[in-house]
Write a protein that holds these residues in place. Sequence first.
Motif, short mmCIF file in Angstrom:
data_model
loop_
_atom_site.label_atom_id
_atom_site.label_comp_id
_atom_site.label_asym_id
_atom_site.label_seq_id
_atom_site.Cartn_x
_atom_site.Cartn_y
_atom_site.Cartn_z
N MET A 1 38.48 15.49 4.41
CA MET A 1 38.97 16.83 4.77
C MET A 1 39.69 17.44 3.58
SD MET A 1 41.58 17.90 7.84
CE MET A 1 40.33 17.81 9.10
N PRO A 2 39.41 18.72 3.26
CA PRO A 2 40.10 19.36 2.14
C PRO A 2 41.59 19.48 2.41
CG PRO A 2 38.88 20.97 3.43
CD PRO A 2 38.49 19.62 3.95
N LYS A 3 42.38 19.42 1.32
CA LYS A 3 43.83 19.50 1.51
C LYS A 3 44.27 20.90 1.92
CE LYS A 3 45.67 15.64 -1.07
NZ LYS A 3 46.70 15.23 -2.06
N ILE A 4 43.72 21.92 1.27
CA ILE A 4 44.08 23.29 1.63
C ILE A 4 43.22 23.71 2.82
CG2 ILE A 4 44.03 25.70 0.89
CD1 ILE A 4 44.71 24.74 -1.93
N ILE A 5 43.88 24.10 3.89
CA ILE A 5 43.17 24.48 5.12
C ILE A 5 43.58 25.91 5.48
CG2 ILE A 5 42.77 23.95 7.55
CD1 ILE A 5 43.65 21.04 6.89
N THR A 6 42.66 26.84 5.30
CA THR A 6 42.93 28.24 5.62
C THR A 6 42.24 28.67 6.91
OG1 THR A 6 41.10 28.96 4.22
CG2 THR A 6 43.28 28.86 3.21
N SER A 7 41.06 28.10 7.17
CA SER A 7 40.35 28.46 8.39
C SER A 7 39.41 27.34 8.81
CB SER A 7 39.56 29.76 8.22
OG SER A 7 38.52 29.59 7.28
N ILE A 8 39.12 27.29 10.09
CA ILE A 8 38.17 26.34 10.67
C ILE A 8 37.21 27.16 11.52
CG2 ILE A 8 37.85 24.36 12.21
CD1 ILE A 8 39.42 23.57 9.76
N THR A 9 35.93 26.97 11.31
CA THR A 9 34.92 27.67 12.12
C THR A 9 33.93 26.66 12.68
OG1 THR A 9 35.08 29.71 10.82
CG2 THR A 9 33.08 29.40 12.12
N GLY A 10 33.59 26.84 13.93
CA GLY A 10 32.60 25.97 14.57
C GLY A 10 32.51 26.35 16.04
N ARG A 11 31.80 25.54 16.78
CA ARG A 11 31.75 25.78 18.22
C ARG A 11 33.00 25.20 18.88
NH1 ARG A 11 28.26 23.10 20.54
NH2 ARG A 11 27.58 21.78 18.84
N GLY A 12 33.29 25.69 20.07
CA GLY A 12 34.48 25.25 20.77
C GLY A 12 34.18 24.26 21.88
N ILE A 13 35.22 23.55 22.30
CA ILE A 13 35.13 22.65 23.44
C ILE A 13 36.37 22.86 24.32
CG2 ILE A 13 36.09 20.72 22.09
CD1 ILE A 13 34.41 18.86 23.96
N PRO A 14 36.20 23.24 25.58
CA PRO A 14 37.35 23.44 26.45
C PRO A 14 37.78 22.14 27.12
CG PRO A 14 35.35 24.10 27.59
CD PRO A 14 34.93 23.60 26.23
N VAL A 15 39.08 21.92 27.19
CA VAL A 15 39.64 20.81 27.97
C VAL A 15 40.68 21.44 28.89
CG1 VAL A 15 40.91 18.64 27.94
CG2 VAL A 15 39.20 19.10 26.18
N ARG A 16 40.29 21.64 30.13
CA ARG A 16 41.16 22.37 31.06
C ARG A 16 42.21 21.45 31.69
NH1 ARG A 16 39.89 27.55 32.68
NH2 ARG A 16 37.87 28.37 32.00
N GLY A 17 43.36 22.05 31.99
CA GLY A 17 44.43 21.34 32.69
C GLY A 17 45.71 21.30 31.89
N ASN A 18 46.83 21.48 32.58
CA ASN A 18 48.14 21.38 31.95
C ASN A 18 48.61 19.93 31.94
OD1 ASN A 18 48.28 24.21 31.68
ND2 ASN A 18 49.13 24.42 33.74
N ASP A 19 49.56 19.62 31.05
CA ASP A 19 50.22 18.31 31.00
C ASP A 19 49.25 17.16 30.78
OD1 ASP A 19 52.72 19.62 31.66
OD2 ASP A 19 52.04 19.67 33.74
N ILE A 20 48.25 17.36 29.93
CA ILE A 20 47.34 16.25 29.58
C ILE A 20 48.06 15.39 28.57
CG2 ILE A 20 45.16 15.66 28.47
CD1 ILE A 20 43.95 18.16 29.73
N ASP A 21 48.40 14.17 29.00
CA ASP A 21 49.24 13.32 28.14
C ASP A 21 48.41 12.44 27.21
OD1 ASP A 21 48.49 10.96 29.56
OD2 ASP A 21 50.10 11.27 31.00
N THR A 22 49.12 11.78 26.29
CA THR A 22 48.43 10.98 25.27
C THR A 22 47.72 9.78 25.86
OG1 THR A 22 50.53 9.85 24.80
CG2 THR A 22 49.95 11.70 23.38
N ASP A 23 48.16 9.28 27.03
CA ASP A 23 47.47 8.16 27.66
C ASP A 23 46.12 8.61 28.21
OD1 ASP A 23 47.57 5.34 28.36
OD2 ASP A 23 47.53 6.03 30.44
#
Length: 200
Positions: A1-23
């Motif tokens: 991954m490049p060190k300087i990050i100004t923009s990211i372009t690609g397709r999206g992926i939705p993950v619906r729901g609040n409070d999705i924890d790290t587990d």
Amino acid sequence: MPKIITSITGRGIPVRGNDIDTDRIIPARFLRCVTFDGLGAHAFEDDRAQLKAQGKLHSFDDPRFAGARVLVANANFGCGSSREHAPQAIAKWGVQAIVAVSYSEIFHGNCVAMGLPAVRVSQADSEAMQAAIEADPRVAVTLDLNAMQVTVGAKAHPCQLADGPRKQFLTGQWDALGELVDGLPQVRATAQKLPYLNGF
């Protein structure tokens, strides 16, 4: 991954729901790894299995979203324990930026430390982006850290990121270890001047 990050372009992926924890992002049984390699295959493992048992598909199993680069989530994403395996699993799956309403502070910090921009948007904009991506999984999604906006197709949504992390991405200074390695000659020169390291 490049060190300087100004923009990211690609397709999206939705993950619906609040409070999705790290587990939920990466279950605890996968934390015994020596490296983070291979974690991407297990991102949202239990959520995916539960939905499969109900005859449904999690977005991370949905072929329409394969290869997506921008994850769009809702509120309090990455809450729970502070495991850095969570953003690592998301990144190893292929995600290069996260857009959500809000984050756990530690999760967000772990994202910044590994060069994964995680910006905030309003709840209404989050849901609008998720709906647009679900309606057309091929739509282009761009996170622009200069303009501070997320564009889905022709629709631009304002986003927020604190000045400190934003500057780190735009200057390439998010990689603390890389900064230390790059500055090793200066570290050695300073160490030579310290009496307690030279027996004075």
